[in-house]
Design a protein around this motif. Structure first.
Motif, PDB file in Angstrom:
ATOM      1  N   ALA A 193       0.854  -1.194   0.000  1.00  0.00           N
ATOM      2  CA  ALA A 193       0.000   0.000   0.000  1.00  0.00           C
ATOM      3  C   ALA A 193       0.883   1.236   0.000  1.00  0.00           C
ATOM      4  O   ALA A 193       1.825   1.326   0.788  1.00  0.00           O
ATOM      5  CB  ALA A 193      -0.925   0.010   1.213  1.00  0.00           C
ATOM      6  N   ARG A 194       0.591   2.139  -0.892  1.00  0.00           N
ATOM      7  CA  ARG A 194       1.326   3.412  -0.938  1.00  0.00           C
ATOM      8  C   ARG A 194       0.348   4.504  -1.347  1.00  0.00           C
ATOM      9  O   ARG A 194      -0.666   4.241  -2.004  1.00  0.00           O
ATOM     10  CB  ARG A 194       2.512   3.346  -1.897  1.00  0.00           C
ATOM     11  N   PHE A 195       0.652   5.737  -0.977  1.00  0.00           N
ATOM     12  CA  PHE A 195      -0.274   6.830  -1.222  1.00  0.00           C
ATOM     13  C   PHE A 195       0.451   8.161  -1.067  1.00  0.00           C
ATOM     14  O   PHE A 195       1.648   8.205  -0.758  1.00  0.00           O
ATOM     15  CB  PHE A 195      -1.476   6.764  -0.276  1.00  0.00           C
ATOM     16  N   ARG A 196      -0.301   9.243  -1.268  1.00  0.00           N
ATOM     17  CA  ARG A 196       0.237  10.595  -1.140  1.00  0.00           C
ATOM     18  C   ARG A 196      -0.556  11.337  -0.074  1.00  0.00           C
ATOM     19  O   ARG A 196      -1.763  11.143   0.053  1.00  0.00           O
ATOM     20  CB  ARG A 196       0.133  11.324  -2.484  1.00  0.00           C
ATOM     21  N   VAL A 197       0.138  12.163   0.705  1.00  0.00           N
ATOM     22  CA  VAL A 197      -0.544  12.993   1.702  1.00  0.00           C
ATOM     23  C   VAL A 197      -1.304  14.083   0.953  1.00  0.00           C
ATOM     24  O   VAL A 197      -0.724  14.846   0.185  1.00  0.00           O
ATOM     25  CB  VAL A 197       0.463  13.614   2.685  1.00  0.00           C
ATOM     26  N   ALA A 198      -2.620  14.130   1.144  1.00  0.00           N
ATOM     27  CA  ALA A 198      -3.466  15.049   0.365  1.00  0.00           C
ATOM     28  C   ALA A 198      -3.101  16.505   0.603  1.00  0.00           C
ATOM     29  O   ALA A 198      -3.040  17.305  -0.340  1.00  0.00           O
ATOM     30  CB  ALA A 198      -4.937  14.808   0.706  1.00  0.00           C
ATOM     31  N   ASP A 199      -2.849  16.864   1.849  1.00  0.00           N
ATOM     32  CA  ASP A 199      -2.512  18.255   2.192  1.00  0.00           C
ATOM     33  C   ASP A 199      -1.288  18.251   3.106  1.00  0.00           C
ATOM     34  O   ASP A 199      -1.423  18.060   4.317  1.00  0.00           O
ATOM     35  CB  ASP A 199      -3.694  18.931   2.890  1.00  0.00           C
ATOM     36  N   PRO A 200      -0.090  18.458   2.545  1.00  0.00           N
ATOM     37  CA  PRO A 200       1.123  18.443   3.366  1.00  0.00           C
ATOM     38  C   PRO A 200       1.105  19.453   4.509  1.00  0.00           C
ATOM     39  O   PRO A 200       1.808  19.270   5.498  1.00  0.00           O
ATOM     40  CB  PRO A 200       2.230  18.775   2.355  1.00  0.00           C
ATOM     41  N   LEU A 201       0.313  20.514   4.376  1.00  0.00           N
ATOM     42  CA  LEU A 201       0.252  21.509   5.450  1.00  0.00           C
ATOM     43  C   LEU A 201      -0.519  20.985   6.664  1.00  0.00           C
ATOM     44  O   LEU A 201      -0.513  21.617   7.719  1.00  0.00           O
ATOM     45  CB  LEU A 201      -0.401  22.792   4.935  1.00  0.00           C
ATOM     46  N   ARG A 202      -1.174  19.828   6.499  1.00  0.00           N
ATOM     47  CA  ARG A 202      -1.883  19.191   7.634  1.00  0.00           C
ATOM     48  C   ARG A 202      -1.229  17.837   7.939  1.00  0.00           C
ATOM     49  O   ARG A 202      -1.902  16.851   8.233  1.00  0.00           O
ATOM     50  CB  ARG A 202      -3.361  19.034   7.292  1.00  0.00           C
ATOM     51  N   LEU A 203       0.079  17.831   7.860  1.00  0.00           N
ATOM     52  CA  LEU A 203       0.844  16.596   8.050  1.00  0.00           C
ATOM     53  C   LEU A 203       0.625  15.998   9.435  1.00  0.00           C
ATOM     54  O   LEU A 203       0.510  14.776   9.588  1.00  0.00           O
ATOM     55  CB  LEU A 203       2.330  16.883   7.813  1.00  0.00           C
ATOM     56  N   LYS A 204       0.531  16.834  10.455  1.00  0.00           N
ATOM     57  CA  LYS A 204       0.328  16.335  11.819  1.00  0.00           C
ATOM     58  C   LYS A 204      -1.022  15.638  11.949  1.00  0.00           C
ATOM     59  O   LYS A 204      -1.136  14.603  12.606  1.00  0.00           O
ATOM     60  CB  LYS A 204       0.440  17.483  12.828  1.00  0.00           C
ATOM     61  N   ASN A 205      -2.064  16.209  11.334  1.00  0.00           N
ATOM     62  CA  ASN A 205      -3.378  15.573  11.369  1.00  0.00           C
ATOM     63  C   ASN A 205      -3.346  14.215  10.674  1.00  0.00           C
ATOM     64  O   ASN A 205      -3.948  13.244  11.141  1.00  0.00           O
ATOM     65  CB  ASN A 205      -4.414  16.477  10.690  1.00  0.00           C
ATOM     66  N   PHE A 206      -2.628  14.168   9.539  1.00  0.00           N
ATOM     67  CA  PHE A 206      -2.490  12.911   8.801  1.00  0.00           C
ATOM     68  C   PHE A 206      -1.819  11.848   9.663  1.00  0.00           C
ATOM     69  O   PHE A 206      -2.311  10.712   9.761  1.00  0.00           O
ATOM     70  CB  PHE A 206      -1.678  13.158   7.525  1.00  0.00           C
TER      71      PHE A 206
END
Length: 364
Positions: A193-206
């Protein structure tokens, strides 16, 4: 964020594996449902035989006895990264959405089609086997899942690719395989499984949400395992760049009052010096009946036109060296114009405080 995307993938705890793992269905579902995840790819490795093998005869099936020991369930084309560009061709009526659905279809490698005298568009009976890793080691065991009629809706070039991670023979829609698992009460496990962080500015939430899914940080000293429950996030470049930018922005915010003051002072000094020689002109206008307010606005408008013309000329010159768009132009030119014209206004007010008769007498 657009310039430096953050990618992530699931690995085993010591980070040595990013495929051939056992990733829980609950983790895959959580990733699919997360608003912090985009462009997710996940796969399941399976095996298949072109003959109808009853379940009671499937105990001794191994890699060597299968027609297609290397098959992969994918949720879209991109989930199989070793495919060459434009390597897939579909039969009429099918396209890339075939791999995104849950119908019993497949793509077969051109080599396999040729060897078995098959062609795209044929329907074949397949015995499908899921793969298990007993005792949590790398030894594969093929487990019977069922016998199904599958339509070959396309083909792909699967010649050996040097340094390829995996060279598969058949590609299935992974959602179809998930449906088979549900029908047979066999737990589904993804193997990658691999993916991209949708919003890097919300990295902590991710990261907080991924932690709730039970995903841990990679521990390089951990024991080897086939279980995929660690998360590797490739965010180092983004964090370093963003930190540097934040520091620059903070410095600019600290300097902003000084910059505003300098620009305003510049507007005052330049305007004051340029208008000093125009006091007689100002006095004559007043003696002809033009009010002080009108004189102010006439000279203010004249300076405003000059300032805007200079700013736009600067923008045109700068566009040859850097990329400029409307928001950037507005963000730079408008604050500068406001500060500069504030200084100009002060200069005009001070210049208007004189005796008209005294200036006219001096002219005579």
């Amino acid at each position: 964020p657009a310039a430096i995307p953050i990618n992530a993938r699931i690995s085993n705890l010591n980070g040595s594996l990013n495929m051939h793992m056992k990733i829980k269905d609950s983790v895959i579902s959580g990733i699919e449902d997360s608003k912090y995840v985009a462009d997710y790819d996940y796969t399941e490795e399976v095996g298949a035989a072109l003959t109808k093998i009853p379940e009671e005869e499937a105990e001794d099936v191994d890699q060597g006895s299968l027609d297609f020991p290397f098959c992969l369930g994918v949720n879209r084309e991109e989930a199989y990264p070793d495919l060459m560009p434009n390597a897939i061709s579909y039969v009429d009526g099918y396209d890339r959405e075939a791999l995104e659905g849950d119908e019993p279809v497949c793509l077969m490698g051109e080599n396999e089609l040729k060897e078995r005298n098959l062609k795209a568009g044929d329907s074949v009976w397949m015995t499908v086997f899921y793969i298990s890793y007993p005792n949590d080691n790398a030894y594969k065991v093929y487990k019977w899942m069922g016998i199904y009629e599958v339509k070959i809706v396309g083909s792909f070039k699967n010649d050996f690719i040097e340094d390829a991670n995996r060279t598969e023979q058949v590609l299935f829609p992974v959602k179809w395989l998930q449906k088979l698992h549900a029908q047979t009460d066999v737990p589904f496990f993804a193997d990658s499984a691999r993916f991209r962080v949708a919003d890097p500015l919300r990295l902590k939430n991710f990261k907080a949400e991924m932690k709730k899914l039970g995903l841990l940080s990679v521990i390089s000293e951990a024991n080897y395992s086939q279980r995929g429950f660690a998360l590797t996030v490739y965010d180092e470049t983004f964090i370093k760049t963003a930190t540097r930018l934040n520091e620059n922005i903070s410095l600019m915010k600290m300097l902003m009052p000084l910059v505003v003051g300098i620009v305003g002072l510049l507007g005052f000094v330049v305007s004051y010096l340029l208008l000093q020689s125009r006091r007689p002109e100002f006095a004559i206008m007043r003696s002809l009946g033009v009010s002080q307010k009108s004189c102010f606005f006439i000279l203010f408008l004249e300076n405003a036109v000059l300032e805007l013309a200079g700013s736009l000329a600067g923008v045109v010159v700068a566009s040859f060296f850097i990329e400029i768009n409307a928001p950037i132009v507005c963000a730079v030119v408008l604050p500068f114009f406001v500060c500069y014209m504030t200084g100009t206004s002060v200069a005009l007010i001070l210049l208007g405080r004189f005796s008209v008769m005294q200036v006219l007498t001096a002219l005579d």
